[in-house]
Scaffold this motif. Sequence first.
Motif, PDB file in Angstrom:
ATOM      1  N   CYS B  93     -92.313 -45.722 -26.043  1.00  0.00           N
ATOM      2  CA  CYS B  93     -93.637 -45.125 -25.872  1.00  0.00           C
ATOM      3  C   CYS B  93     -93.697 -44.407 -24.516  1.00  0.00           C
ATOM      4  N   ARG B  95     -96.597 -43.234 -23.367  1.00  0.00           N
ATOM      5  CA  ARG B  95     -97.997 -43.295 -22.975  1.00  0.00           C
ATOM      6  C   ARG B  95     -98.621 -41.901 -22.843  1.00  0.00           C
ATOM      7  N   CYS B  96     -98.419 -41.120 -23.888  1.00  0.00           N
ATOM      8  CA  CYS B  96     -99.005 -39.780 -23.901  1.00  0.00           C
ATOM      9  C   CYS B  96    -100.469 -39.832 -24.311  1.00  0.00           C
ATOM     10  N   GLY B  97    -100.857 -40.936 -24.941  1.00  0.00           N
ATOM     11  CA  GLY B  97    -102.261 -41.122 -25.273  1.00  0.00           C
ATOM     12  C   GLY B  97    -102.710 -40.441 -26.554  1.00  0.00           C
ATOM     13  N   CYS B  99    -102.400 -41.405 -29.471  1.00  0.00           N
ATOM     14  CA  CYS B  99    -102.927 -42.383 -30.419  1.00  0.00           C
ATOM     15  C   CYS B  99    -104.261 -42.977 -29.966  1.00  0.00           C
TER      16      CYS B  99
HETATM   17  S1  SF4 Z   1     -98.918 -41.688 -29.343  1.00  0.00           S
HETATM   18 FE1  SF4 Z   1     -99.377 -43.655 -28.434  1.00  0.00          FE
HETATM   19  S2  SF4 Z   1     -97.712 -44.985 -29.078  1.00  0.00           S
HETATM   20 FE2  SF4 Z   1     -97.020 -42.885 -29.378  1.00  0.00          FE
HETATM   21  S3  SF4 Z   1     -95.973 -42.351 -27.488  1.00  0.00           S
HETATM   22 FE3  SF4 Z   1     -98.067 -41.638 -27.268  1.00  0.00          FE
HETATM   23  S4  SF4 Z   1     -99.095 -43.358 -26.258  1.00  0.00           S
HETATM   24 FE4  SF4 Z   1     -97.185 -44.164 -27.062  1.00  0.00          FE
END
Ligand code: SF4
Lengths: 330, 541
Positions: B93, B95-97, B99
């Motif tokens: 992950c 942590r691109c956010g 989700c």
């Molecule tokens: S979408 Fe959510 S789970 Fe996927 S990499 Fe980004 S922060 Fe992590």
Amino acid sequence: MGIKFSLLAVLALVLVAFLGVEAIGMNYLFGVLVPYLAFFLFLTGFIYRILKWARAPVPFRIPTTSGQQKSFSWVKQNKLDNPSTKLATVGRMALEVLLFRSLFKNTKMEFRQGPKISYQWEKWLWLAGLAFHYSFFIIVVRHLRFFMEPVPGFVHLTESLDGFLQLGLPGLYITDLLFLAAVTYLFIRRVVIPQMRYISLPADYFPLFLLFGLGVTGVLMRYFTKVDIVKVKELAMGLATLHPTVPEGIGVLFFIHLFLVSTLMAYFPFSKLMHLGGVFLSPTRNLPNDSRIRRHINPWNYPVKVHTYEEYEDDFREKMIEAGLPVEKE
Amino acid sequence: MASVPKANELIAGTDHKPPKTGWMDTPVEFRPGTWCYSGKSKNLEVVGLPNPREWSPIDDDWKLPENWKEIIFEGLRERIHKYRSFQLFMDICVRCGACADKCHFFIGSGDPKNMPVLRAELLRSVYRKDFTLAGKILGKMAGARELTEDVVKEWFFYFFQCTECRRCSVFCPYGIDTAEITIIGRELLNLLGLNIDWITAPVANCYMTGNHLGIQPHAFKDMIEFFVEEIEEVTGVKIEPTFNRKGAEILFITPSGDVFADPGTYTLMGYLMLFHEIGLDYTWSTYASEGGNFGLFTSHEMMKRLNSKMYAEAKRLGVKWILGGECGHMWRVINQYMDTMNGPADFLEEPVSPITGTKFENAKSTKMVHLVEFTADLIKHGKLKLDKSRNDHLKVTFHDSCNPARAMGFFEEPRYVLNNVCNHFYDMPPNTIREQTFCCGSGSGLNTDEYMEMRMRGGLPRANAVKHVHEQHGVNMLSCICAIDRAVLPPLMNYWVPGVDVTGVHELVGNALVMEGEHERTTDLRGEPLEGMEDSDNEDL
Ligand code: SF4
Ligand code: HEM
Ligand code: SF4
């Protein structure tokens, strides 16, 4: 706190390289030994991580189905979002890896009292992500000219496409701008959006600062302080052909740049940057949704304790007979 | 049951701003309405789950086993080696956010730990501390933290605030599925005896009696026969279903909720009428009388133990293949797990519709067909006489249940059936249906009364979309193909969108189905007058 820590860490790296070269003159260490070590760590670390993931079994077939399944001939299957064949799965993966298709689906939630919730257009992360990754990739390709003699055609081609604006001397590369802009955006986004800031770790800021430092030192060398390209190439060729030499008078900025690259390489396999390799192995994306069609095998499937029909009938036989339900043993 | 604030009050204080304190330093607060009662020892004992005892999440002392840390570490280690998904999702992950605002529980509660990424970090932080180099050396700087009892309490709170709906995984650039992480998280909790009654009771019942509600064989038969009488009242047609019948061509399995509670029971009537009308050679089973599988919400092993009854019973009865009713997570288990866990089903035949001759190619190996597929095929081949106007009093929309949506891709089949049995069908906005559908807010075993506040919060995005079509098109009926939905959407609608009722797809099929020998219908299966029949005298029915 994570921001400060990461920023300081990157500044410390810069300082180490600066002092190491400028004050103590450890050019060989920073020009040869560290890059070799870093490259070694990158290679072995990367392979180790991939093998480690690859060794873990995939017990179940769990693709995230983002479109219509394979059904009757008269129902149109969404093959790319819900593949049922290997070929279509490769297509799905290609779109993920090359175009960040899932990220493209991103939206932004608006929450108003009432309550009323809506979902807004939000492609900036996708756009910045693409810009960042592609410019990074192209920059890496362009760097090959330092390590190869003669310089291959595709590197020349990349250079001329990238420099098509023909602005200034030396010609401006679009990807240099894009790269710095995208990294800056990714950073600002992390700091400004409260939720992003809340979830961000030092490990999220550190690569951004590192990459930014890399970009800035690179840009400085190319457009402003002008390093001696011939000598840099001599050093790079030396590294590539395993006959390392460190020519005199390259300038400390180059060593800082090289040290940051080395750090990136050494850091890569032990960090989230491994998503580069991981994305290819992700079981929710790289498997066809065909587990009703073909049996998927779980290598560690084991027998479990169940409540058999016989036991069940033993529990309820009288009542079943009375209710006229058929039984095995009268 | 905890009292739930009024709809407008509930979200008045909800914003999505994270608190001042970092998430590792923000303790959880077990407020009434946000957690579920603990699993009862007697149920744990029935299926042999560890550490049966009396305890409550609001106790200080959760009576964990002496060596609980060791158990968790061992459990983690084992699962990292058994599931590539889990290992990978712990590692990659960024942590691109992307989700973050996709989770209905985050949208409805504003609690940052309900962002899928943070939910995963709750476990990831512990993983880092003990299984990664960076975490061991850098500790908190690398996002690692010590495993403490408070961490376990936090896991309990937030892994039972995730409905395993997979919406987050649609948007993640690497397909990280927080549902997988929750599934493993719950497995780990279960190793310590931390589970909820609303899951362990159905599991124990299902294990011993064959279904969640613990309906014994004779009672199961009685209940279905009761609906046979109801059908006769509405249609004048007498139906004779069979039970545990050897030699039937098809075994039919549906969630026991359909047998037990409104409005699922009307859907059940629809099934019975359809099967009768086409003369299907099928049988019910009292042993495999549950389609649902709360084992999925307990552990992979428990899922397998409960699911085993389907194939075992099909084999014992000697049927050719299995037909499955309208249920959400049941179909996730069938599509993604059943054949792998309990197959190969080589004692069955590749399913062929006895009415149309259609081969169900997509069910070649599991040999289990979804009833809505089956019905869509019947309609396509013109095998059903349907009077759509009998659903004219309804303006219908469709809730894609999470599991058939994101663990199967079952979108067109139900819509095809709906469009053939009613005249007024309106889809909700694109961001809220199909693969982007919002959870009912009560899935994965969280459909319990003491949890009502969270359910109303988690269901808000779904309700909000229903409200949209309710206001735009006058939609008054929310259809679905899931038994949990049929149980939980009515209170959700009552709360957020009064005036919208809930139905299964086959209830609407039952309404529209013109049966041989039926008398003129004046009411639908619920006894509501049909359009134009409001004045007719149905007293004597
Ligand atoms: S979408 Fe959510 S789970 Fe996927 S990499 Fe980004 S922060 Fe992590
Ligand atoms: C193949 C599919 C890939 C996808 C979908 C992907 C996606 C992403 C995303 C969404 C981010 C997060 C940006 C943020 O911080 O918000 C990111 C960061 C990053 N990616 Fe990739 N990436 C991919 C491949 C690669 C590759 C091939 C590289 C090669 C170097 C790479 C290097 C990086 C780096 C260095 C970052 C750091 C920026 C940061 O920390 O935010 N990625 N990637
Ligand atoms: S699976 Fe569903 S409930 Fe769980 S974190 Fe993801 S979006 Fe939220």
